[in-house]
Design a protein around this motif. Structure first.
Motif, mmCIF file in Angstrom:
data_model
loop_
_atom_site.group_PDB
_atom_site.id
_atom_site.type_symbol
_atom_site.label_atom_id
_atom_site.label_comp_id
_atom_site.label_asym_id
_atom_site.label_seq_id
_atom_site.Cartn_x
_atom_site.Cartn_y
_atom_site.Cartn_z
ATOM 1 N N VAL A 159 0.829 -1.211 0.000
ATOM 2 C CA VAL A 159 0.000 0.000 0.000
ATOM 3 C C VAL A 159 0.862 1.260 0.000
ATOM 4 O O VAL A 159 0.543 2.244 -0.671
ATOM 5 N N MET A 160 1.968 1.243 0.733
ATOM 6 C CA MET A 160 2.863 2.407 0.759
ATOM 7 C C MET A 160 3.421 2.694 -0.629
ATOM 8 O O MET A 160 3.479 3.845 -1.075
ATOM 9 N N GLY A 161 3.806 1.629 -1.332
ATOM 10 C CA GLY A 161 4.255 1.811 -2.718
ATOM 11 C C GLY A 161 3.128 2.290 -3.599
ATOM 12 O O GLY A 161 3.324 3.134 -4.487
ATOM 13 N N SER A 162 1.930 1.762 -3.354
ATOM 14 C CA SER A 162 0.768 2.148 -4.145
ATOM 15 C C SER A 162 0.410 3.616 -3.929
ATOM 16 O O SER A 162 0.072 4.327 -4.880
ATOM 17 N N VAL A 163 0.485 4.081 -2.678
ATOM 18 C CA VAL A 163 0.201 5.495 -2.388
ATOM 19 C C VAL A 163 1.145 6.395 -3.165
ATOM 20 O O VAL A 163 0.730 7.413 -3.747
ATOM 21 N N MET A 164 2.428 6.030 -3.189
ATOM 22 C CA MET A 164 3.399 6.820 -3.952
ATOM 23 C C MET A 164 3.099 6.785 -5.438
ATOM 24 O O MET A 164 3.077 7.813 -6.117
ATOM 25 N N GLY A 165 2.865 5.579 -5.968
ATOM 26 C CA GLY A 165 2.616 5.433 -7.399
ATOM 27 C C GLY A 165 1.320 6.068 -7.841
ATOM 28 O O GLY A 165 1.266 6.765 -8.864
ATOM 29 N N VAL A 166 0.246 5.842 -7.074
ATOM 30 C CA VAL A 166 -1.072 6.392 -7.424
ATOM 31 C C VAL A 166 -1.022 7.908 -7.481
ATOM 32 O O VAL A 166 -1.451 8.532 -8.457
ATOM 33 N N MET A 167 -0.501 8.525 -6.414
ATOM 34 C CA MET A 167 -0.481 9.980 -6.383
ATOM 35 C C MET A 167 0.463 10.542 -7.441
ATOM 36 O O MET A 167 0.204 11.619 -8.007
ATOM 37 N N GLY A 168 1.539 9.810 -7.736
ATOM 38 C CA GLY A 168 2.443 10.246 -8.798
ATOM 39 C C GLY A 168 1.749 10.255 -10.146
ATOM 40 O O GLY A 168 1.876 11.208 -10.929
ATOM 41 N N ILE A 169 0.992 9.194 -10.430
ATOM 42 C CA ILE A 169 0.285 9.096 -11.704
ATOM 43 C C ILE A 169 -0.825 10.139 -11.793
ATOM 44 O O ILE A 169 -0.992 10.816 -12.808
ATOM 45 N N VAL A 170 -1.606 10.288 -10.709
ATOM 46 C CA VAL A 170 -2.704 11.264 -10.702
ATOM 47 C C VAL A 170 -2.166 12.688 -10.875
ATOM 48 O O VAL A 170 -2.731 13.491 -11.633
ATOM 49 N N ALA A 171 -1.067 13.004 -10.189
ATOM 50 C CA ALA A 171 -0.474 14.340 -10.306
ATOM 51 C C ALA A 171 0.060 14.574 -11.712
ATOM 52 O O ALA A 171 -0.082 15.673 -12.283
ATOM 53 N N ASP A 172 0.672 13.533 -12.299
ATOM 54 C CA ASP A 172 1.211 13.642 -13.662
ATOM 55 C C ASP A 172 0.079 13.826 -14.678
ATOM 56 O O ASP A 172 0.172 14.653 -15.592
ATOM 57 N N ILE A 173 -0.996 13.045 -14.506
ATOM 58 C CA ILE A 173 -2.166 13.171 -15.385
ATOM 59 C C ILE A 173 -2.741 14.591 -15.300
ATOM 60 O O ILE A 173 -3.057 15.224 -16.313
ATOM 61 N N SER A 174 -2.891 15.078 -14.077
ATOM 62 C CA SER A 174 -3.461 16.412 -13.860
ATOM 63 C C SER A 174 -2.575 17.488 -14.474
ATOM 64 O O SER A 174 -3.074 18.463 -15.065
ATOM 65 N N PHE A 175 -1.265 17.327 -14.342
ATOM 66 C CA PHE A 175 -0.311 18.279 -14.920
ATOM 67 C C PHE A 175 -0.446 18.335 -16.434
ATOM 68 O O PHE A 175 -0.567 19.421 -17.029
ATOM 69 N N VAL A 176 -0.453 17.169 -17.074
ATOM 70 C CA VAL A 176 -0.572 17.122 -18.538
ATOM 71 C C VAL A 176 -1.922 17.675 -18.990
ATOM 72 O O VAL A 176 -2.014 18.428 -19.964
ATOM 73 N N TRP A 177 -2.963 17.317 -18.258
ATOM 74 C CA TRP A 177 -4.314 17.795 -18.584
ATOM 75 C C TRP A 177 -4.399 19.322 -18.447
ATOM 76 O O TRP A 177 -5.016 20.004 -19.273
ATOM 77 N N SER A 178 -3.758 19.873 -17.414
ATOM 78 C CA SER A 178 -3.828 21.321 -17.170
ATOM 79 C C SER A 178 -3.161 22.122 -18.278
ATOM 80 O O SER A 178 -3.466 23.304 -18.468
ATOM 81 N N LYS A 179 -2.260 21.486 -19.023
ATOM 82 C CA LYS A 179 -1.598 22.185 -20.133
ATOM 83 C C LYS A 179 -2.581 22.591 -21.227
ATOM 84 O O LYS A 179 -2.317 23.513 -22.001
ATOM 85 N N SER A 180 -3.719 21.887 -21.290
ATOM 86 C CA SER A 180 -4.687 22.174 -22.351
ATOM 87 C C SER A 180 -5.426 23.490 -22.118
ATOM 88 O O SER A 180 -6.010 24.041 -23.047
#
Length: 416
Positions: free
Chosen positions: A98-119
Motif C-alpha cells: 500500500v505504501m508503494g501504491s500510495v506513492m505510485g497512485v499519487m504520482g500518476i494522478v499528479a502527472d495526469i493532472s499536470f498534462v491535462w492542465s496544459k490544455s
C-alpha cells in the motif's frame, strides 16, 4: 418524501460495502494496466479481465462466507487458527504494498493532472501542487472519522469515475466484433516494445484485479455490516454489483486504448501519455473525460489505501475501529505524505506502482491457501465446509496465482 428517502438510504446501505471494494480495486494501477493492454494488444486480452473478475467474485464470496459463518474476520482467523505470524505477515506485506501504491497512485494522478492542465493553462500546473491538493482532500475527509462518511464519499467519486469511463467507452470503442473476439482465450503473438511479450501484461491485469487486500478487508466490512449466513443472498448480490462494475470499467478503459492507440501502433509507456495521444486522435473532450476518470480512480483508491494499516491493526487486535484516535490520525498522515515522493523527487510513478504490485503477487498464493485451510475445517465451518467443487476451483486459482507470481516477480527483476 421520507419513505422515498428511507428506501434510497436502505438501498445505498446494501451496496456501500461493494462500492468500497470497487474504489479499493479500481485505481490508477488498474487503469494503467488496462490501457497498456488495450494499446499494445487491442481487445485480445479481454478474456483475462473476465477470468480475473470471476476469480475475484469467487474469493470475495468464500472469505465473506467464512466470516458470516464464524463471525471472525480473516486476520482474526489467521491469528487464531493458523499462527499469529501469518496475521503479522499479511499486515506487513499489505502495508508495504500500500505504501508503494500510495506513492505510485499519487504520482500518476499528479502527472495526469499536470498534462491535462496544459490544455487550458500555458505550461500547466506543477504536479507537486496537484499531489498536495489531493492528499489534503483525502485527509480532510478522513478527519471526519466515520466509516459511513468514507463510504458515501467514495460512492460519489466511484459514480463519477464510472460515468467518465463509460462515456469514453462509447466515444472511443473499437468495432464490436473485436470486443467479442477478445472474450475467446488466446495468447497474442505480438511482442511489445520492451520485448517481454504478453505474459507480463497478463500478470499485471490479474494482479490489479485479484488483490489479496480486497478479500481481507471484505471480511471486516461483512462483520461490521452484521451479516450472518442468513444474509448470504444480500452479500452475494453486493459482490455481483461490485465485480460487475469492476468488469465494465476495466473493459471500458481497455476499449478506449484499443480503439485509438492500438490501430495507430502507438503503445503506452506512462498513463499521462494517454491524455497526450488522445487529444489529436479523439479530441480534447475525450481526453478530458478520460483524465477525469483516472483522477477519480486515483482519489477513490487513496481512501482505502491510507486506511489499510489502521484497519488491519484494529482487526488484528480486535479493538474498536475508532479512526479519530491521535495514533491513527498520525499513521494516516504519514502514509498520505508518501504521495509527495514521486512528484518531489521526480521518480517514475509507473515503476513504483509495478514494484508495489510485486508484493501483492507474493501475497496472493498464501491468501488462497489460507482460505482453503480454514474453509475445510469442519470444526469451524460445520455444514458450510467447502465442497469438492469449491476446492477444485480454489486449487486452480492457487496454481494460477503461483504462476502469476512467478511471472510478475521475474518481470519486476528484469525492470530493476
Amino acid at each position: 418524501m421520507n419513505s422515498i428517502k428511507n428506501r434510497i438510504a436502505k438501498g445505498l446501505a446494501l451496496i456501500l460495502p461493494g462500492i468500497f471494494l470497487l474504489g479499493f480495486n479500481i485505481g490508477t494501477g488498474s487503469v494503467t494496466a488496462m490501457a497498456k493492454a488495450g494499446a499494445t494488444y487491442g481487445m485480445s486480452l479481454l478474456w483475462t479481465i473476465v477470468a480475473s473478475c470471476l476469480a475475484t467474485f469467487f474469493m470475495i464470496n468464500l472469505y465473506s462466507r467464512y466470516t458470516m459463518v464464524t463471525g471472525e474476520t480473516a486476520l482474526q482467523a489467521f491469528r487464531k487458527h493458523i499462527h499469529p505470524a501469518v496475521g503479522i505477515f499479511f499486515i506487513v506485506a499489505l502495508t508495504t504494498g500500500v505504501m508503494g501504491s500510495v506513492m505510485g497512485v499519487m504520482g500518476i494522478v499528479a502527472d495526469i493532472s499536470f498534462v491535462w492542465s496544459k490544455s487550458f493553462i500555458p505550461g500547466g500546473i506543477s504536479p507537486i501542487y496537484f499531489a498536495a491538493f489531493y492528499i489534503a482532500l483525502v485527509y480532510i475527509i478522513f478527519w471526519k472519522g466515520e466509516t459511513k462518511f468514507f463510504e458515501r464519499t467514495l460512492a460519489v467519486i466511484v459514480a463519477i469515475m464510472s460515468a467518465a469511463f463509460l462515456v469514453n467507452f462509447f466515444i472511443l470503442m473499437p468495432p464490436p466484433v473485436e470486443i467479442f473476439n477478445g472474450l475467446i482465450p488466446n495468447i497474442p503473438d505480438v511482442i511489445d516494445e520492451q520485448g517481454k511479450g504478453p505474459f507480463l501484461v497478463i500478470a499485471s491485469l490479474i494482479g490489479t484485479t485479484v488483490f489479496s487486500g480486497l478479500f481481507i478487508i471484505r471480511t471486516t466490512l461483512v462483520k461490521e455490516a452484521g451479516w450472518t449466513i442468513k444474509d448470504a443472498k444480500t452479500q452475494r448480490n453486493d459482490a455481483i454489483f461490485s465485480v460487475s462494475l469492476m468488469f465494465v470499467i476495466s473493459m471500458s478503459v481497455m476499449a478506449a486504448a484499443a480503439g485509438t492507440l492500438y490501430p495507430e501502433g502507438l503503445g503506452l509507456s506512462r498513463a499521462s501519455q494517454m491524455i497526450e495521444l488522445l487529444v489529436p486522435l479523439a479530441g480534447k473532450m475525450a481526453a478530458s473525460i478520460f483524465a477525469f476518470g483516472i483522477i477519480s480512480a486515483g482519489v477513490s483508491s487513496q481512501f482505502p489505501n491510507v486506511l489499510m494499516l489502521p484497519w488491519l491493526l484494529c482487526d488484528y487486535n480486535q479493538s474498536p475501529r475508532e479512526m479519530k484516535l491521535p495514533k491513527y490520525r498520525i499513521i494516516v498522515l504519514l502514509i498520505s505524505l508518501l504521495g509527495l515522493v514521486v512528484p518531489v523527487f521526480d521518480a517514475p510513478p509507473v515503476f513504483v506502482m509495478i514494484v508495489s504490485q510485486a508484493f501483492n503477487s507474493v501475497i496472493l498464493p498464501l491468501t488462497v491457501g489460507s482460505i482453503i485451510y480454514l474453509g475445510n475445517r469442519k470444526d469451524l465451518m460445520g455444514k458450510y465446509q467447502f465442497s469438492l467443487f469449491t476446492n477444485i476451483i480454489l486449487t486452480l486459482i492457487l496454481a494460477f496465482s503461483v504462476f502469476t507470481s512467478y511471472i510478475g516477480i521475474n518481470g519486476v527483476l528484469q525492470l530493476i
